[in-house]
Design a protein around this motif. Structure first.
Motif, mmCIF file in Angstrom:
data_model
loop_
_atom_site.group_PDB
_atom_site.id
_atom_site.type_symbol
_atom_site.label_atom_id
_atom_site.label_comp_id
_atom_site.label_asym_id
_atom_site.label_seq_id
_atom_site.Cartn_x
_atom_site.Cartn_y
_atom_site.Cartn_z
ATOM 1 N N VAL A 11 -24.208 26.894 -5.057
ATOM 2 C CA VAL A 11 -22.836 26.641 -4.553
ATOM 3 C C VAL A 11 -21.972 27.964 -4.103
ATOM 4 C CG1 VAL A 11 -20.603 25.513 -5.074
ATOM 5 C CG2 VAL A 11 -22.895 24.442 -5.817
ATOM 6 N N VAL A 12 -22.092 29.031 -5.091
ATOM 7 C CA VAL A 12 -21.547 30.132 -4.609
ATOM 8 C C VAL A 12 -22.177 30.666 -3.384
ATOM 9 C CG1 VAL A 12 -21.055 32.637 -5.591
ATOM 10 C CG2 VAL A 12 -20.864 30.790 -6.893
ATOM 11 N N ALA A 13 -23.478 30.618 -3.385
ATOM 12 C CA ALA A 13 -24.189 31.343 -2.222
ATOM 13 C C ALA A 13 -23.759 30.557 -0.951
ATOM 14 C CB ALA A 13 -25.622 31.003 -2.327
ATOM 15 N N LEU A 14 -23.504 29.229 -0.904
ATOM 16 C CA LEU A 14 -23.194 28.518 0.321
ATOM 17 C C LEU A 14 -21.557 29.076 0.681
ATOM 18 C CD1 LEU A 14 -23.380 26.205 2.241
ATOM 19 C CD2 LEU A 14 -22.379 24.651 0.336
ATOM 20 N N GLY A 15 -20.898 29.186 -0.293
ATOM 21 C CA GLY A 15 -19.311 29.656 -0.005
ATOM 22 C C GLY A 15 -19.446 30.889 0.579
ATOM 23 N N VAL A 16 -20.482 31.812 0.289
ATOM 24 C CA VAL A 16 -20.401 33.259 0.652
ATOM 25 C C VAL A 16 -21.154 33.080 2.162
ATOM 26 C CG1 VAL A 16 -21.660 35.421 0.426
ATOM 27 C CG2 VAL A 16 -20.816 34.223 -1.566
ATOM 28 N N PHE A 17 -22.068 32.189 2.276
ATOM 29 C CA PHE A 17 -22.685 32.248 3.650
ATOM 30 C C PHE A 17 -21.744 31.496 4.632
ATOM 31 C CE2 PHE A 17 -26.939 32.194 1.817
ATOM 32 C CZ PHE A 17 -27.327 33.454 2.428
ATOM 33 N N VAL A 18 -20.433 30.779 4.077
ATOM 34 C CA VAL A 18 -19.814 30.274 5.043
ATOM 35 C C VAL A 18 -18.787 31.437 5.522
ATOM 36 C CG1 VAL A 18 -17.590 28.784 5.294
ATOM 37 C CG2 VAL A 18 -19.764 27.830 4.334
ATOM 38 N N VAL A 19 -18.304 32.416 4.547
ATOM 39 C CA VAL A 19 -17.500 33.336 4.795
ATOM 40 C C VAL A 19 -18.418 34.269 5.820
ATOM 41 C CG1 VAL A 19 -16.496 35.349 3.964
ATOM 42 C CG2 VAL A 19 -16.313 33.321 2.746
ATOM 43 N N ALA A 20 -19.668 34.512 5.774
ATOM 44 C CA ALA A 20 -20.403 35.202 6.648
ATOM 45 C C ALA A 20 -20.453 34.547 8.028
ATOM 46 C CB ALA A 20 -21.878 35.496 6.158
ATOM 47 N N ALA A 21 -20.427 33.336 7.984
ATOM 48 C CA ALA A 21 -20.383 32.152 9.279
ATOM 49 C C ALA A 21 -19.367 32.533 10.048
ATOM 50 C CB ALA A 21 -20.746 30.910 9.262
ATOM 51 N N LEU A 22 -18.114 32.667 9.461
ATOM 52 C CA LEU A 22 -16.741 32.774 10.179
ATOM 53 C C LEU A 22 -16.728 34.104 10.516
ATOM 54 C CD1 LEU A 22 -14.294 31.238 7.080
ATOM 55 C CD2 LEU A 22 -15.266 30.219 9.471
ATOM 56 N N PHE A 23 -17.076 35.217 9.967
ATOM 57 C CA PHE A 23 -17.363 36.340 10.602
ATOM 58 C C PHE A 23 -17.937 36.367 11.986
ATOM 59 C CE2 PHE A 23 -15.675 38.365 6.680
ATOM 60 C CZ PHE A 23 -15.124 39.514 7.298
ATOM 61 N N GLY A 24 -19.223 35.486 11.677
ATOM 62 C CA GLY A 24 -20.155 35.518 12.688
ATOM 63 C C GLY A 24 -19.517 34.740 14.221
ATOM 64 N N PHE A 25 -18.609 33.747 13.749
ATOM 65 C CA PHE A 25 -17.855 33.321 14.939
ATOM 66 C C PHE A 25 -16.807 34.497 15.535
ATOM 67 C CE2 PHE A 25 -18.291 28.885 12.289
ATOM 68 C CZ PHE A 25 -19.160 28.597 13.370
ATOM 69 N N TYR A 26 -16.437 34.864 14.882
ATOM 70 C CA TYR A 26 -15.481 36.098 15.481
ATOM 71 C C TYR A 26 -16.417 36.841 16.131
ATOM 72 C CZ TYR A 26 -12.538 40.053 15.684
ATOM 73 O OH TYR A 26 -11.526 41.021 16.322
ATOM 74 N N LEU A 27 -17.576 37.229 15.915
ATOM 75 C CA LEU A 27 -18.326 38.365 16.531
ATOM 76 C C LEU A 27 -18.809 37.602 18.026
ATOM 77 C CD1 LEU A 27 -20.216 39.633 13.266
ATOM 78 C CD2 LEU A 27 -18.775 41.067 14.969
ATOM 79 N N ALA A 28 -19.083 36.264 17.844
ATOM 80 C CA ALA A 28 -19.679 35.711 18.840
ATOM 81 C C ALA A 28 -18.537 35.600 20.130
ATOM 82 C CB ALA A 28 -19.955 34.145 18.738
ATOM 83 N N SER A 29 -17.236 35.333 19.389
ATOM 84 C CA SER A 29 -16.137 35.389 20.554
ATOM 85 C C SER A 29 -16.080 36.575 21.121
ATOM 86 C CB SER A 29 -14.812 34.843 19.722
ATOM 87 O OG SER A 29 -14.355 35.928 19.178
ATOM 88 N N ILE A 30 -16.134 37.621 20.340
ATOM 89 C CA ILE A 30 -16.072 38.938 20.976
ATOM 90 C C ILE A 30 -17.427 39.269 21.950
ATOM 91 C CG2 ILE A 30 -16.306 41.457 20.599
ATOM 92 C CD1 ILE A 30 -14.963 41.076 17.967
ATOM 93 N N HIS A 31 -18.509 38.855 21.649
ATOM 94 C CA HIS A 31 -19.584 38.999 22.362
ATOM 95 C C HIS A 31 -19.342 38.174 23.702
ATOM 96 C CE1 HIS A 31 -24.322 38.876 22.540
ATOM 97 N NE2 HIS A 31 -23.775 39.399 23.641
ATOM 98 N N TYR A 32 -18.952 36.947 23.473
ATOM 99 C CA TYR A 32 -18.528 36.025 24.671
ATOM 100 C C TYR A 32 -17.664 36.657 25.701
ATOM 101 C CZ TYR A 32 -17.428 31.970 27.429
ATOM 102 O OH TYR A 32 -16.962 30.919 28.339
ATOM 103 N N GLY A 33 -16.800 37.605 25.381
ATOM 104 C CA GLY A 33 -15.627 38.233 26.135
ATOM 105 C C GLY A 33 -16.397 39.451 26.750
ATOM 106 N N LYS A 34 -17.851 39.452 26.418
ATOM 107 C CA LYS A 34 -18.432 40.683 27.197
ATOM 108 C C LYS A 34 -18.137 41.942 26.459
ATOM 109 C CE LYS A 34 -20.327 38.248 31.359
ATOM 110 N NZ LYS A 34 -21.075 37.535 30.604
ATOM 111 N N ARG A 35 -17.763 42.073 25.453
ATOM 112 C CA ARG A 35 -17.291 43.312 24.675
ATOM 113 C C ARG A 35 -18.130 43.629 23.481
ATOM 114 N NH1 ARG A 35 -11.679 41.843 22.717
ATOM 115 N NH2 ARG A 35 -12.594 40.135 22.634
ATOM 116 N N VAL A 36 -18.195 44.978 23.110
ATOM 117 C CA VAL A 36 -19.245 45.204 21.957
ATOM 118 C C VAL A 36 -18.164 44.967 20.750
ATOM 119 C CG1 VAL A 36 -20.384 47.059 20.874
ATOM 120 C CG2 VAL A 36 -20.656 46.513 23.388
#
Length: 115
Positions: free
Chosen positions: A63-88
């Motif tokens: 359960v804790v691992a799932l919570g941590v992975f969800v936080v990682a996924a939120l960072f991933g969504f943010y990174l994907a939005s930057i990538h989508y904007g063609k920025r590093v």
């Protein structure tokens, strides 16, 4: 199912290393690699959630691992939005995403070993 989730996350982590190598060199990573990484991460989340809901992942660690992975996924969504904007992305955001994901993986490894 915990083991399958772990395997999917670890394969996704290999893609994450490749993605990070692009960003750390100041280059934009290929979209296909980003999508594969996201797909594997989402699949791992689904498998881990299913293991917890079906009672296979009994205990606090999954359960804790799932919570941590969800936080990682939120960072991933943010990174994907930057990538989508063609920025590093900023290196510190990539490293934070990676650090959170590694923490989740270590927790999940512990859960699988202790099972």
């Amino acid at each position: 199912m915990l083991l399958y989730a772990l395997i999917v996350f670890l394969v996704g982590a290999a893609g994450g290393l490749a993605l990070a190598s692009y960003v750390l060199r100041g280059r934009l990573a290929p979209w296909a690699l980003s999508l594969l990484h996201a797909l594997l991460g989402a699949s791992g989340l689904i498998l881990l959630g299913a293991a917890i809901l079906t009672g296979e992942g009994v205990g606090a660690l999954p359960v804790v691992a799932l919570g941590v992975f969800v936080v990682a996924a939120l960072f991933g969504f943010y990174l994907a939005s930057i990538h989508y904007g063609k920025r590093v992305a900023l290196k510190r955001v990539v490293l934070t995403h990676a650090g959170v994901a590694v923490t989740g993986a270590v927790l999940l490894i512990a859960a699988v070993v202790m099972q």
